[in-house]
Design an enzyme around this catalytic site. Structure first.
Site, PDB file in Angstrom:
ATOM      1  N   ARG A  36       5.130  -6.877  -1.631  1.00 43.44           N
ATOM      2  CA  ARG A  36       3.699  -6.942  -1.981  1.00 43.44           C
ATOM      3  C   ARG A  36       3.454  -8.023  -3.028  1.00 43.44           C
ATOM      4  NH1 ARG A  36       2.091  -1.744  -4.321  1.00 43.44           N
ATOM      5  NH2 ARG A  36       4.245  -1.741  -4.965  1.00 43.44           N
ATOM      6  N   ASN A  55       1.540  -0.512   0.228  1.00 39.36           N
ATOM      7  CA  ASN A  55       2.554   0.264   0.940  1.00 39.36           C
ATOM      8  C   ASN A  55       1.887   1.390   1.721  1.00 39.36           C
ATOM      9  OD1 ASN A  55       4.736  -1.203  -0.053  1.00 39.36           O
ATOM     10  ND2 ASN A  55       5.106   0.190  -1.745  1.00 39.36           N
TER      11      ASN A  55
END
Length: 108
Positions: A36, A55
């Site tokens: 990320r 996520n």
């Protein structure tokens, strides 16, 4: 890269370069490896993109990016073959009309 799918690409709201919304679901070993953070850094490097990387409970990462079509395409290409952290087994994409409401590009 095997396992990539393109969903709705022929229906891109503006394939000429205008603003679009890209939603991409990235599967593989992409959680707990800095994926990320890497995605956010890449989006900021490309420029002109807002959105997030998050996520999901099933182990995938969802990436939502809004901005110029060409910038979203560059981010999508990076997700698929850009030397990401971890291991990307495949990316499924969906294109749509921007909804707005994002400030910058965030990790969620």
């Amino acid at each position: 890269m095997n396992g990539s799918a393109r969903t709705g690409h022929q229906d891109d709201p503006d394939a000429s370069g205008g603003p679009v919304r890209l939603t991409a679901w990235v599967r593989g070993r992409v959680q707990g490896v800095g994926f990320r953070w890497w995605t956010r850094a890449r989006a900021l490097e490309i420029g002109g993109l807002t959105g997030f990387a998050s996520n999901l409970d099933d182990g995938r990462v969802q990436v939502v990016a809004e901005g110029p079509h060409d910038a979203c395409e560059r981010l999508l290409t990076s997700l698929r073959e850009g030397g990401t952290p971890g291991r990307v087994d495949g990316v499924t994409e969906m294109w749509g009309t921007p909804r707005g409401g994002y400030e910058g590009f965030a990790e969620r």
